[in-house]
Design a protein around this motif. Structure first.
Motif, PDB file in Angstrom:
ATOM      1  N   ALA A  18       0.259  17.308  -7.823  1.00 60.71           N
ATOM      2  CA  ALA A  18      -0.801  16.766  -6.967  1.00 60.71           C
ATOM      3  C   ALA A  18      -0.583  15.304  -6.623  1.00 60.71           C
ATOM      4  CB  ALA A  18      -2.154  16.955  -7.657  1.00 60.71           C
ATOM      5  N   LEU A  19      -0.038  14.505  -7.537  1.00 56.04           N
ATOM      6  CA  LEU A  19       0.165  13.083  -7.268  1.00 56.04           C
ATOM      7  C   LEU A  19       1.061  12.856  -6.056  1.00 56.04           C
ATOM      8  CD1 LEU A  19      -0.268  10.127  -8.222  1.00 56.04           C
ATOM      9  CD2 LEU A  19       1.801  10.392  -9.615  1.00 56.04           C
ATOM     10  N   ASP A  20       2.023  13.749  -5.863  1.00 55.34           N
ATOM     11  CA  ASP A  20       2.986  13.577  -4.775  1.00 55.34           C
ATOM     12  C   ASP A  20       2.367  13.774  -3.402  1.00 55.34           C
ATOM     13  OD1 ASP A  20       5.466  13.381  -6.556  1.00 55.34           O
ATOM     14  OD2 ASP A  20       4.564  15.260  -7.200  1.00 55.34           O
ATOM     15  N   GLU A  21       1.144  14.298  -3.349  1.00 56.05           N
ATOM     16  CA  GLU A  21       0.472  14.545  -2.070  1.00 56.05           C
ATOM     17  C   GLU A  21      -0.599  13.510  -1.757  1.00 56.05           C
ATOM     18  OE1 GLU A  21      -0.939  18.505  -2.607  1.00 56.05           O
ATOM     19  OE2 GLU A  21       1.057  19.413  -2.406  1.00 56.05           O
ATOM     20  N   ALA A  75      -8.597   5.105  -6.520  1.00 53.89           N
ATOM     21  CA  ALA A  75      -9.466   6.254  -6.775  1.00 53.89           C
ATOM     22  C   ALA A  75      -8.749   7.571  -6.525  1.00 53.89           C
ATOM     23  CB  ALA A  75     -10.729   6.157  -5.906  1.00 53.89           C
ATOM     24  N   ASP A  76      -7.883   7.606  -5.516  1.00 53.65           N
ATOM     25  CA  ASP A  76      -7.143   8.837  -5.208  1.00 53.65           C
ATOM     26  C   ASP A  76      -6.151   9.176  -6.313  1.00 53.65           C
ATOM     27  OD1 ASP A  76      -8.528   9.034  -2.829  1.00 53.65           O
ATOM     28  OD2 ASP A  76      -6.921   8.145  -1.620  1.00 53.65           O
ATOM     29  N   VAL A  77      -5.530   8.157  -6.877  1.00 57.74           N
ATOM     30  CA  VAL A  77      -4.592   8.388  -7.973  1.00 57.74           C
ATOM     31  C   VAL A  77      -5.347   8.802  -9.235  1.00 57.74           C
ATOM     32  CG1 VAL A  77      -2.883   7.288  -9.482  1.00 57.74           C
ATOM     33  CG2 VAL A  77      -2.848   6.828  -7.022  1.00 57.74           C
ATOM     34  N   ALA A  78      -6.423   8.093  -9.542  1.00 53.79           N
ATOM     35  CA  ALA A  78      -7.204   8.413 -10.736  1.00 53.79           C
ATOM     36  C   ALA A  78      -7.748   9.842 -10.694  1.00 53.79           C
ATOM     37  CB  ALA A  78      -8.352   7.419 -10.899  1.00 53.79           C
ATOM     38  N   ALA A  79      -8.010  10.358  -9.480  1.00 53.34           N
ATOM     39  CA  ALA A  79      -8.590  11.694  -9.340  1.00 53.34           C
ATOM     40  C   ALA A  79      -7.642  12.789  -9.804  1.00 53.34           C
ATOM     41  CB  ALA A  79      -9.001  11.935  -7.885  1.00 53.34           C
ATOM     42  N   ILE A  84      11.781  19.842  -9.747  1.00 52.16           N
ATOM     43  CA  ILE A  84      11.027  21.088  -9.757  1.00 52.16           C
ATOM     44  C   ILE A  84       9.840  20.942  -8.812  1.00 52.16           C
ATOM     45  CG2 ILE A  84       9.931  22.833 -11.191  1.00 52.16           C
ATOM     46  CD1 ILE A  84      12.856  22.182 -11.933  1.00 52.16           C
ATOM     47  N   ALA A  85       9.783  21.789  -7.786  1.00 52.26           N
ATOM     48  CA  ALA A  85       8.723  21.705  -6.786  1.00 52.26           C
ATOM     49  C   ALA A  85       7.378  22.079  -7.398  1.00 52.26           C
ATOM     50  CB  ALA A  85       9.035  22.624  -5.602  1.00 52.26           C
ATOM     51  N   LYS A  86       6.304  21.640  -6.739  1.00 50.24           N
ATOM     52  CA  LYS A  86       4.947  21.965  -7.158  1.00 50.24           C
ATOM     53  C   LYS A  86       4.756  23.481  -7.183  1.00 50.24           C
ATOM     54  CE  LYS A  86       0.104  21.355  -5.771  1.00 50.24           C
ATOM     55  NZ  LYS A  86      -0.817  20.829  -4.739  1.00 50.24           N
ATOM     56  N   GLY A  87       4.003  23.956  -8.155  1.00 50.51           N
ATOM     57  CA  GLY A  87       3.746  25.390  -8.225  1.00 50.51           C
ATOM     58  C   GLY A  87       3.114  25.776  -9.540  1.00 50.51           C
TER      59      GLY A  87
END
Length: 644
Positions: A219-222, A403-407, A86-89
């Motif tokens: 968001a994690l995928d980006e 930090a990027d993942v935790a965000a 399922i794509a982001k949305g």
């Protein structure tokens, strides 16, 4: 040694073996592996049809695995099922039509205590569908005039089924599901899975390979380091390839519902090879320096596994270095972790999902993915990783920043109502234990099973089997298996509406315990695991929906947050044969003030007697309450219930 002590000793030994999985290595013995190595392939993705519906067909399928042709119960003729991505949305509505392509019932016996306990009779061709990890409506999708369900397979009032595991889809029938992912805000991204959840036949169907990945993007995928990583979807299952009662297809023999290869429920208990996407020891080809993201779904049962990555000493992994390579876990159970969990072991219990980042070495070499279990301590190679320039240029060479993942991870504090007061909820702020959950197999007061006696389970006549209350059931012993000294079927037969109740949009602290070792799983709402002393998986606060508990570790405290949805669903042990045998509860989230939902009745003062309580005269239920409260000690003597 009395009976209680013998059972406790058995439970402690099993727990100790489970705890050793994460620590065991390849120092003394090297893992075993088969001959030819098939090429690794991700599962194909299930695309919507012209009406936007993904169609799953459950039925007999001829598959080839491990050099054998088998006739198994699977989805869409595959081992395993296709991936639903399922794509982001926002506002995402996932339509799935489940077709049961069997034409008749197939009633077979199951039995608790590894075949030595109570037997019951279930239709192995009856099925349904569960989205494991989804936060959606549990019973029926919300009514939507612009998207009403029409035709056969709909729920009542022209609505779609939600994540309704109480619905039964018989041979020749269809059920239409709609999972409204973003009805309670944007659904968390991550790796989940789907599988049948039909009481009494879940284990046999999932063991056959009726399971597939359910990937929700977000968001994690980006995140840099993840967005361009080489992604692998790894669904790990354990088909009973070599069980004595598994019957392969003959040369040229067609697969039909008359000649299914696996019909013995007890095959779930035997040591079985771990397949990845239906393949026995596949070979992965990857570039030097490549960053890979492994979406791992453990759809096996009932064994826990400790998975390690070793440097191979040859291209077939017949030998490898004893020291494993550390791997970085970024998500558990489809939910992003608030910090990295770095370990040389990916420890999984049935139902787990783990997202792991692995940076490949700069030089060409072979890596060996090795899984160790209690009954396979030396381990077995489940995949060979060929790091070779033939794979082409890497797509990503830099690991993501913590930090990027935790965000993008969900916060571990929130605002909710606790005991009637709105407050900030965290592991530190909510200390009162509101509900206790105790998973028991074997059960105190019963002799351990004779593991060496021959047991045979056959086809059965459902009219001659009682699923619920037996008049000879002892009052002051816990049934096997059970949660809180109660078995799912007993409560249903006695007419209880539910086994555990909560009020929507509130939070509670639960304490989860186990006798030997079990993976506790609850549907619809993930829980926050509070910090603990685990040496097998993250011991900082993080969200999960499935969690291993064992007597050695003591209680595990979690925070439940009953968001948005009311209705009925289940909590259970995800050793699927235990669930089928009755180690499950019917859970219900009620609207505030809904007395019919919350209360079994009222006491002499007009106070609510919880639906989780006992009917008048139900002595076994009263004993179960005392046993749960006293655990891990035995309940105090009660001559009024149990005699002198």
């Amino acid at each position: 040694m009395d009976v209680m002590a013998r059972v406790m000793a058995l439970g402690g030994a099993l727990a100790a073996l489970g705890g050793a999985l994460a620590a065991c290595g390849g120092e003394e013995e090297q893992a075993t592996m088969p001959g030819e190595l098939p090429a690794y392939e991700d599962p194909p993705e299930l695309q919507p049809n012209a009406q936007g519906v993904r169609e799953l067909h459950y039925g007999p399928s001829a598959v080839e695995v491990g050099g054998k042709r088998l006739c198994l119960r699977t989805y869409n003729g595959m081992l395993n099922g296709p991936t639903i991505r399922i794509a982001k949305g926002n506002g995402r509505k996932v339509h799935v039509d489940l077709h049961n392509d069997f034409t008749r019932s197939d009633y077979r016996e199951i039995a608790s205590m590894m075949g030595h306990g109570r037997r019951s009779c279930h239709d192995f061709n009856l099925t349904n569908l569960h989205g494991h990890g989804l936060h959606v409506q549990p019973n029926r999708a919300t009514a939507d005039a612009a998207d009403a369900c029409e035709g056969s397979g709909c729920a009542e009032e022209g609505r779609y089924h939600g994540d309704d595991v109480l619905h039964e889809v018989g041979p020749g029938e269809v059920a239409r599901y709609r999972w409204d992912l973003d009805e309670d805000g944007t659904h968390h991204e991550g790796t989940n899975w789907y599988h049948p959840h039909i009481h009494g036949a879940t284990a046999i169907q999932v063991m056959d390979g009726a399971a597939g990945a359910l990937v929700i993007e977000g968001a994690l995928d980006e995140v840099p380091g993840i967005a361009r990583a080489r992604e692998r979807v790894m669904v790990m299952t354990q088909v009973a390839l070599d069980h004595e009662n598994t019957v392969p297809l003959g040369e040229g023999e067609a697969c039909t519902e008359e000649n299914l290869s696996v019909t013995d429920f007890l095959a779930v208990e035997t040591l079985r090879a771990t397949l990845i996407n239906g393949k026995h020891t596949p070979r992965l080809l990857t570039a030097p320096g490549q960053v890979e993201r492994w979406r791992m779904v453990y759809a096996g049962s009932p064994d826990e596994m400790g998975i390690k990555l070793h440097v191979g000493k040859d291209e077939r992994c017949s030998d490898f270095d004893k020291e494993p390579i550390a791997m970085t876990q970024i998500a558990r159970d489809g939910i992003t972790l608030p910090q990295f969990y770095e370990s040389d072991t990916v420890w999984v219990s049935p139902g787990y999902r783990v997202e792991t980042m692995v940076k490949m070495p700069a030089e060409e070499q072979t890596l060996c993915l090795v899984a160790r279990r209690v009954n396979d301590p030396a381990g077995s190679v489940i995949a060979v990783v060929d790091v070779n320039e033939r794979a082409g240029a890497p797509t990503e060479t830099t690991m993501p920043r913590e930090a990027d993942v935790a965000a993008v991870a969900p916060p571990t504090t929130w605002t909710s109502v606790v005991d009637g007061q709105e407050m900030e909820v965290s592991c530190a702020s909510v200390q009162k234990v509101h509900q206790k959950v105790v998973l028991l197999v074997p059960t105190p007061g019963q002799d351990p099973p004779n593991l060496h006696a021959d047991v045979s389970l056959m086809s059965c006549d459902p009219s001659k089997h009682e699923h619920g209350v037996d008049p000879e059931d002892p009052v002051c012993l816990c049934p096997d298996p059970n949660i809180n000294c109660r078995r799912f079927d007993q409560r249903r037969a006695r007419g209880y509406r539910s086994d555990r109740v909560m009020t929507v949009d509130t939070s509670e602290r639960w304490q989860i315990r186990a006798f030997d070792g079990h993976p506790f799983h609850i549907h619809i709402n993930p829980f926050l695991v509070c910090p603990n002393s685990s040496n097998k998986e993250p011991n900082f606060a993080h969200f999960r929906d499935t969690m291993w508990v064992q007597i050695e570790d003591g209680p595990r405290d979690v925070l439940m947050n009953f968001r948005k949805f009311t209705g009925q669903f289940v909590a259970h042990c995800h050793k699927l044969n235990h669930e089928d045998e009755g180690m499950m509860e019917l859970v219900e989230i009620c609207a505030p003030g809904d007395q019919a939902c919350l209360c079994l009745g009222t006491d002499e003062n007009g106070g609510c007697i919880s639906q989780a309580g006992c009917m008048a005269g139900d002595a076994q239920c009263q004993f179960a309450e005392k046993a749960t409260e006293a655990y891990p000690a035995p309940p105090p003597p009660d001559p009024a219930l149990c005699g002198p």
